[in-house]
Design an enzyme around this catalytic site. Structure first.
Site, mmCIF file in Angstrom:
data_model
loop_
_atom_site.group_PDB
_atom_site.id
_atom_site.type_symbol
_atom_site.label_atom_id
_atom_site.label_comp_id
_atom_site.label_asym_id
_atom_site.label_seq_id
_atom_site.Cartn_x
_atom_site.Cartn_y
_atom_site.Cartn_z
ATOM 1 N N HIS A 18 -7.786 5.753 8.368
ATOM 2 C CA HIS A 18 -7.264 5.719 6.991
ATOM 3 C C HIS A 18 -8.313 5.139 6.029
ATOM 4 C CE1 HIS A 18 -3.145 5.234 9.102
ATOM 5 N NE2 HIS A 18 -3.135 6.431 8.554
ATOM 6 N N LYS A 42 12.768 7.428 9.244
ATOM 7 C CA LYS A 42 11.684 7.126 10.180
ATOM 8 C C LYS A 42 11.639 5.612 10.416
ATOM 9 C CE LYS A 42 6.840 8.618 10.468
ATOM 10 N NZ LYS A 42 5.765 9.282 9.719
ATOM 11 N N ARG A 91 -7.009 15.766 10.921
ATOM 12 C CA ARG A 91 -7.692 15.500 12.193
ATOM 13 C C ARG A 91 -7.782 16.734 13.062
ATOM 14 N NH1 ARG A 91 -3.656 10.625 12.991
ATOM 15 N NH2 ARG A 91 -2.514 12.214 11.874
ATOM 16 N N SER A 129 -2.059 6.073 13.976
ATOM 17 C CA SER A 129 -1.185 4.888 14.035
ATOM 18 C C SER A 129 -0.292 4.959 15.264
ATOM 19 C CB SER A 129 -0.323 4.798 12.769
ATOM 20 O OG SER A 129 -1.122 4.639 11.630
HETATM 21 P P1 ADP Z 1 2.269 9.924 7.629
HETATM 22 O O1 ADP Z 1 3.402 9.242 8.300
HETATM 23 O O2 ADP Z 1 2.538 10.313 6.210
HETATM 24 O O3 ADP Z 1 1.570 11.017 8.413
HETATM 25 P P2 ADP Z 1 0.077 8.180 8.313
HETATM 26 O O4 ADP Z 1 0.028 6.760 7.908
HETATM 27 O O5 ADP Z 1 0.229 8.470 9.770
HETATM 28 O O6 ADP Z 1 1.228 8.766 7.444
HETATM 29 O O7 ADP Z 1 -1.197 8.966 7.782
HETATM 30 C C1 ADP Z 1 -1.501 9.030 6.422
HETATM 31 C C2 ADP Z 1 -2.588 10.066 6.224
HETATM 32 O O8 ADP Z 1 -3.776 9.666 6.885
HETATM 33 C C3 ADP Z 1 -2.263 11.460 6.774
HETATM 34 O O9 ADP Z 1 -2.798 12.426 5.894
HETATM 35 C C4 ADP Z 1 -2.993 11.485 8.078
HETATM 36 O O10 ADP Z 1 -3.327 12.815 8.457
HETATM 37 C C5 ADP Z 1 -4.242 10.704 7.703
HETATM 38 N N1 ADP Z 1 -4.895 10.116 8.867
HETATM 39 C C6 ADP Z 1 -4.354 9.344 9.816
HETATM 40 N N2 ADP Z 1 -5.265 9.011 10.753
HETATM 41 C C7 ADP Z 1 -6.434 9.603 10.372
HETATM 42 C C8 ADP Z 1 -7.764 9.670 10.926
HETATM 43 N N3 ADP Z 1 -8.050 9.074 12.073
HETATM 44 N N4 ADP Z 1 -8.702 10.373 10.248
HETATM 45 C C9 ADP Z 1 -8.386 11.009 9.100
HETATM 46 N N5 ADP Z 1 -7.166 10.999 8.533
HETATM 47 C C10 ADP Z 1 -6.191 10.309 9.155
#
Ligand code: ADP
Length: 157
Positions: A18, A42, A91, A129
């Protein structure tokens, strides 16, 4: 008019993946708001307060990054704070399939709201995450995937 982007997510917890997206997007905008979307459907592992506190500590040294949260629609939050851009990370192909539809909907619901996608760096594409939560639940060390400001040694009470 200042260029404001929102990076929405669950951030449960924030990972170095992130942070990489935010750092790469920062030169393009006047301000980035990293915002926790509160989704009643969620169940999160960490509380909203904890997730916000971590975001604030990770981005404390950059005045152009703010931290927020919102209930309901991301597009309405963007309108409320004057943001015309959304940031998302990609990703893999399944991220793309999901994000494509959401961005098309946000463009309509948000009155022209544009989503910018950042392809994850090769060294970060395995980080999520979800994986971090599984490591923590299993009693492992998730620190290689977490920003230096965050130490999580055990599950929340
Ligand atoms: P959500 O529950 O909305 O998917 P996340 O907190 O899991 O929220 O992710 C927020 C954003 O960050 C999403 O667009 C996700 O694809 C991106 N993201 C998460 N991990 C990575 C990573 N390792 N590299 C690039 N983008 C990421």
């Amino acid at each position: 008019m200042s260029k404001i982007a929102v990076f929405p997510g669950s951030f449960d917890p924030i990972t170095i993946g992130h942070v990489d997206v935010v750092q790469r997007a920062l030169p393009l905008f006047d301000k980035i708001v990293v915002a926790v979307g509160v989704n009643s459907q969620k169940q999160s592992l960490f509380s909203l307060e904890q997730r916000i506190e971590w975001l604030q500590s990770v981005f404390a040294t950059e005045p152009r990054i703010e931290v927020g949260f919102f209930h309901h629609l991301t597009a309405h939050y963007c309108q409320a704070i004057g943001a015309h851009y959304l940031l998302r990370g990609l990703r893999n192909a399944s991220d793309f399939d999901y994000e494509k539809t959401i961005s098309q909907l946000n463009h309509i619901v948000g009155g022209g709201l544009e989503t910018l996608f950042f392809i994850s760096q090769p060294g970060y594409s395995h980080i999520s995450s979800t994986i971090v939560r599984e490591i923590i639940k299993g009693g492992g060390d998730a620190s290689p995937f977490l920003p230096a400001q965050i130490q999580i040694s055990r599950l929340p009470e």
